[in-house]
Scaffold this motif. Sequence first.
Motif, PDB file in Angstrom:
ATOM      1  N   HIS A   1      42.084  44.386  39.833  1.00  0.00           N
ATOM      2  CA  HIS A   1      41.422  44.085  38.559  1.00  0.00           C
ATOM      3  C   HIS A   1      41.007  45.327  37.767  1.00  0.00           C
ATOM      4  O   HIS A   1      40.399  45.201  36.710  1.00  0.00           O
ATOM      5  CB  HIS A   1      40.208  43.159  38.750  1.00  0.00           C
ATOM      6  CG  HIS A   1      40.576  41.875  39.430  1.00  0.00           C
ATOM      7  ND1 HIS A   1      41.613  41.070  39.001  1.00  0.00           N
ATOM      8  CD2 HIS A   1      40.082  41.275  40.534  1.00  0.00           C
ATOM      9  CE1 HIS A   1      41.723  40.029  39.803  1.00  0.00           C
ATOM     10  NE2 HIS A   1      40.802  40.127  40.739  1.00  0.00           N
ATOM     11  N   GLN A   2      41.337  46.520  38.264  1.00  0.00           N
ATOM     12  CA  GLN A   2      41.189  47.705  37.433  1.00  0.00           C
ATOM     13  C   GLN A   2      42.368  47.728  36.445  1.00  0.00           C
ATOM     14  O   GLN A   2      43.448  47.207  36.731  1.00  0.00           O
ATOM     15  CB  GLN A   2      41.225  48.976  38.295  1.00  0.00           C
ATOM     16  CG  GLN A   2      40.053  49.124  39.242  1.00  0.00           C
ATOM     17  CD  GLN A   2      38.802  49.604  38.527  1.00  0.00           C
ATOM     18  OE1 GLN A   2      38.869  50.381  37.593  1.00  0.00           O
ATOM     19  NE2 GLN A   2      37.655  49.130  38.961  1.00  0.00           N
TER      20      GLN A   2
ATOM     21  N   PHE B   1      38.804  40.563  33.897  1.00  0.00           N
ATOM     22  CA  PHE B   1      37.883  41.440  34.622  1.00  0.00           C
ATOM     23  C   PHE B   1      36.747  40.631  35.233  1.00  0.00           C
ATOM     24  O   PHE B   1      36.271  39.676  34.621  1.00  0.00           O
ATOM     25  CB  PHE B   1      37.247  42.471  33.676  1.00  0.00           C
ATOM     26  CG  PHE B   1      38.221  43.195  32.814  1.00  0.00           C
ATOM     27  CD1 PHE B   1      38.860  44.342  33.260  1.00  0.00           C
ATOM     28  CD2 PHE B   1      38.485  42.749  31.527  1.00  0.00           C
ATOM     29  CE1 PHE B   1      39.752  45.024  32.462  1.00  0.00           C
ATOM     30  CE2 PHE B   1      39.384  43.426  30.718  1.00  0.00           C
ATOM     31  CZ  PHE B   1      40.020  44.565  31.184  1.00  0.00           C
TER      32      PHE B   1
ATOM     33  N   ASP C   1      33.445  44.704  37.958  1.00  0.00           N
ATOM     34  CA  ASP C   1      34.545  45.644  37.784  1.00  0.00           C
ATOM     35  C   ASP C   1      34.479  46.299  36.403  1.00  0.00           C
ATOM     36  O   ASP C   1      34.664  47.506  36.266  1.00  0.00           O
ATOM     37  CB  ASP C   1      35.889  44.935  37.955  1.00  0.00           C
ATOM     38  CG  ASP C   1      36.102  44.429  39.367  1.00  0.00           C
ATOM     39  OD1 ASP C   1      35.545  45.043  40.297  1.00  0.00           O
ATOM     40  OD2 ASP C   1      36.808  43.424  39.543  1.00  0.00           O
ATOM     41  N   LEU C   2      34.211  45.490  35.384  1.00  0.00           N
ATOM     42  CA  LEU C   2      34.126  46.028  34.031  1.00  0.00           C
ATOM     43  C   LEU C   2      32.938  46.976  33.906  1.00  0.00           C
ATOM     44  O   LEU C   2      33.031  48.035  33.274  1.00  0.00           O
ATOM     45  CB  LEU C   2      33.993  44.877  33.020  1.00  0.00           C
ATOM     46  CG  LEU C   2      34.129  45.259  31.545  1.00  0.00           C
ATOM     47  CD1 LEU C   2      35.468  45.942  31.289  1.00  0.00           C
ATOM     48  CD2 LEU C   2      33.989  44.024  30.672  1.00  0.00           C
TER      49      LEU C   2
END
Length: 215
Positions: free
Chosen positions: A100-101, A134, A138-139
């Motif tokens: 998810h990056q 995201f 993670d964001l």
Amino acid sequence: MTLRQVLGNGVYVSTAGDPASQDLLKGNWTAEDDDLLRSQYPLGKKAAIAAISAIQARHPGLTRREIAKRARALGLRCTDEVRRRDWDGGTDLVLLSLVHQPKEIIARRLGRSVESIVARLRRLGKSADFFGGFKAKDLAGVLEVSEADVRRWQRNGWLRRRRGRITEASFSAFCKEHSEEIPFGVLAPETQYWLVSVHGYPKGSPQAMAAGAKG
């Protein structure tokens, strides 16, 4: 004999009868140009050529050779060696840990091309959902803000979710309409480049200009 001058980072350019060097000498070359070279050169020859073309479009007076010389002064080398490196269990684990990056940041961190990253994920049975949207945490990590900030942005309706994830479309809109919320100046160069080139973060915003001024 043609007079030559040394810039701060060891770049030698002509100062007489050479209009191609004037962008550098007049200070038109920006930190954003350096960041673009730094983010793309490690990704291989095609990415480096694309970066040089993009910079040349912004600085028509510069030749491709001058721009490549700047890259060398920054310690960058254009090579496709990263494309030929074998994947192993260790690098696969690192890749999967970056789920998810943004794919551009994953490529930068692993020193590989985006195409190589995507191809490897296919071999590992991962779909496009690997990058899709995201998680709030993670964001927050990518933008170096708190999860509380991201939740506030969601409450304000600036970020929207789909299937439990913040959508890339709403994040792009957020970058354009609420850029002041992002601490752009403290972010890594590859993250700054990703925000501007992929999600439309305004280059002319005070934060982006301040980051460029700090160089």
